[in-house]
Design an enzyme around this catalytic site. Sequence first.
Site, PDB file in Angstrom:
ATOM      1  N   LEU A  24     -28.010  32.539  71.154  1.00 13.30           N
ATOM      2  CA  LEU A  24     -27.127  32.046  70.299  1.00 13.30           C
ATOM      3  C   LEU A  24     -27.170  30.507  70.200  1.00 13.30           C
ATOM      4  O   LEU A  24     -27.172  29.948  71.273  1.00 13.30           O
ATOM      5  CB  LEU A  24     -25.773  32.593  70.490  1.00 13.30           C
ATOM      6  CG  LEU A  24     -25.736  34.212  70.454  1.00 13.30           C
ATOM      7  CD1 LEU A  24     -24.521  34.893  70.781  1.00 13.30           C
ATOM      8  CD2 LEU A  24     -26.343  35.000  69.160  1.00 13.30           C
ATOM      9  N   HIS A  28     -25.745  30.496  64.780  1.00 17.38           N
ATOM     10  CA  HIS A  28     -25.005  31.985  65.016  1.00 17.38           C
ATOM     11  C   HIS A  28     -23.520  31.685  65.038  1.00 17.38           C
ATOM     12  O   HIS A  28     -22.797  32.308  64.492  1.00 17.38           O
ATOM     13  CB  HIS A  28     -25.428  32.465  66.191  1.00 17.38           C
ATOM     14  CG  HIS A  28     -26.929  32.835  66.352  1.00 17.38           C
ATOM     15  ND1 HIS A  28     -27.583  32.197  67.333  1.00 17.38           N
ATOM     16  CD2 HIS A  28     -27.633  33.835  65.679  1.00 17.38           C
ATOM     17  CE1 HIS A  28     -28.869  32.596  67.176  1.00 17.38           C
ATOM     18  NE2 HIS A  28     -29.086  33.541  66.116  1.00 17.38           N
ATOM     19  N   GLN A 144     -35.262  37.199  54.278  1.00 17.64           N
ATOM     20  CA  GLN A 144     -34.496  38.485  55.073  1.00 17.64           C
ATOM     21  C   GLN A 144     -33.405  38.662  54.203  1.00 17.64           C
ATOM     22  O   GLN A 144     -33.205  39.926  53.937  1.00 17.64           O
ATOM     23  CB  GLN A 144     -34.453  38.058  56.622  1.00 17.64           C
ATOM     24  CG  GLN A 144     -33.662  38.952  57.090  1.00 17.64           C
ATOM     25  CD  GLN A 144     -33.307  38.728  58.434  1.00 17.64           C
ATOM     26  OE1 GLN A 144     -34.457  38.961  59.378  1.00 17.64           O
ATOM     27  NE2 GLN A 144     -32.226  37.823  59.041  1.00 17.64           N
ATOM     28  N   SER A 176     -32.740  27.030  65.374  1.00 18.61           N
ATOM     29  CA  SER A 176     -33.468  28.194  65.546  1.00 18.61           C
ATOM     30  C   SER A 176     -33.340  28.541  66.888  1.00 18.61           C
ATOM     31  O   SER A 176     -33.573  27.544  67.911  1.00 18.61           O
ATOM     32  CB  SER A 176     -34.775  27.856  64.806  1.00 18.61           C
ATOM     33  OG  SER A 176     -35.632  28.976  65.564  1.00 18.61           O
ATOM     34  N   SER A 177     -33.240  29.662  67.335  1.00 22.15           N
ATOM     35  CA  SER A 177     -33.722  30.091  68.978  1.00 22.15           C
ATOM     36  C   SER A 177     -34.956  29.738  69.307  1.00 22.15           C
ATOM     37  O   SER A 177     -34.866  29.323  70.697  1.00 22.15           O
ATOM     38  CB  SER A 177     -33.190  31.633  69.025  1.00 22.15           C
ATOM     39  OG  SER A 177     -32.333  32.006  68.386  1.00 22.15           O
TER      40      SER A 177
HETATM   41  O1  PAF Z   1     -32.228  37.307  61.789  1.00 26.78           O
HETATM   42  C1  PAF Z   1     -32.222  37.932  62.817  1.00 26.78           C
HETATM   43  O2  PAF Z   1     -31.858  37.466  63.887  1.00 26.78           O
HETATM   44  C2  PAF Z   1     -32.824  39.339  62.838  1.00 26.78           C
HETATM   45  O3  PAF Z   1     -33.992  39.377  61.978  1.00 26.78           O
HETATM   46  C3  PAF Z   1     -31.775  40.529  62.894  1.00 26.78           C
HETATM   47  C4  PAF Z   1     -31.284  40.334  61.205  1.00 26.78           C
HETATM   48  C5  PAF Z   1     -30.815  40.261  63.737  1.00 26.78           C
HETATM   49  C6  PAF Z   1     -32.283  41.668  62.867  1.00 26.78           C
HETATM   50  O4  PAF Z   1     -33.007  41.978  63.993  1.00 26.78           O
END
Ligand code: PAF
Length: 272
Positions: A24, A28, A144, A176-177
């Site tokens: 995170l 997030h 997404q 981004s992670s």
């Molecule tokens: O965006 C993400 O981190 C992932 O694709 C999600 C939506 C948590 C599904 O695993």
Amino acid sequence: MRAAVGATREAGKTIGLVPTMGALHEGHKSLVVRARAENDFVVVSVFLNPTQFNNKEDLRTYPRTADADAEMLRQCGVDIAFMPTVEDIYPEPDTRVFDLGPVSRVMEGAMRPGHFNGVCQIVSKLFDMTQPTRAYFGEKDFQQIAVIRAMVEQMGFDLEIVQCPCVREDDGLAKSSRNVRLTPEVRRVAPAIYRTLVASVEFARYHTVQQTHDWVVATINAYPEMETEYFSIVDGRTLQPIEDWEQTDYVVGCITVYCGDVREIDNITYKQ
Ligand code: PAF
């Protein structure tokens, strides 16, 4: 999980869900803060979903920081940090195949076969388990969100998808992670992705869609450390490529760039 959300729903309270894959960061956190402000009860899921990784090496090297994640969620005051195991989520292999139409076939859908199917598998399970009133997703993953909206429509989930702005580093790089995997040399040049996208909005005023596309790709690829995988200028609703700026009133440019071996994605809105 079902007992907790069942009681919350029965009490007439709203539930906000923030699905994550862990590692995170501030991006997030902004989703969690918003979910906290807009709902009575907040669930954050932390689950590194294997079914959405079409590249095994990407899954193997994906950062895992469960203790720090749990601490951040505790500090944010979430009601449940849901951190299931793979066996909890997939006691049996998930064989469901989703067909979300044209929005899911272009860009990431074309480059990462099976990726969106895996995203729909996990997100539909999370929606089912947590019964959210609202679910929060970051705009960095622009496609997404469109795919998840299509799934919500197709499966008839009664919930609201909340689209939240991308959070950036001070130099513009989208949080981004995967950023922790950038080497120092690549990290130094990576902000050129967003800088170029922003500059392209002005460029686009005097150039065609194709010229703008080519200029963005050439500008980023001029850095030896970076290689554009694709840059698509699309209708922001259908995600299909456009040829003319006047074709639609909502235009977004979506890009994926290899920065060394790290795949970075970003986007820019030209018109809305
Ligand atoms: O965006 C993400 O981190 C992932 O694709 C999600 C939506 C948590 C599904 O695993």
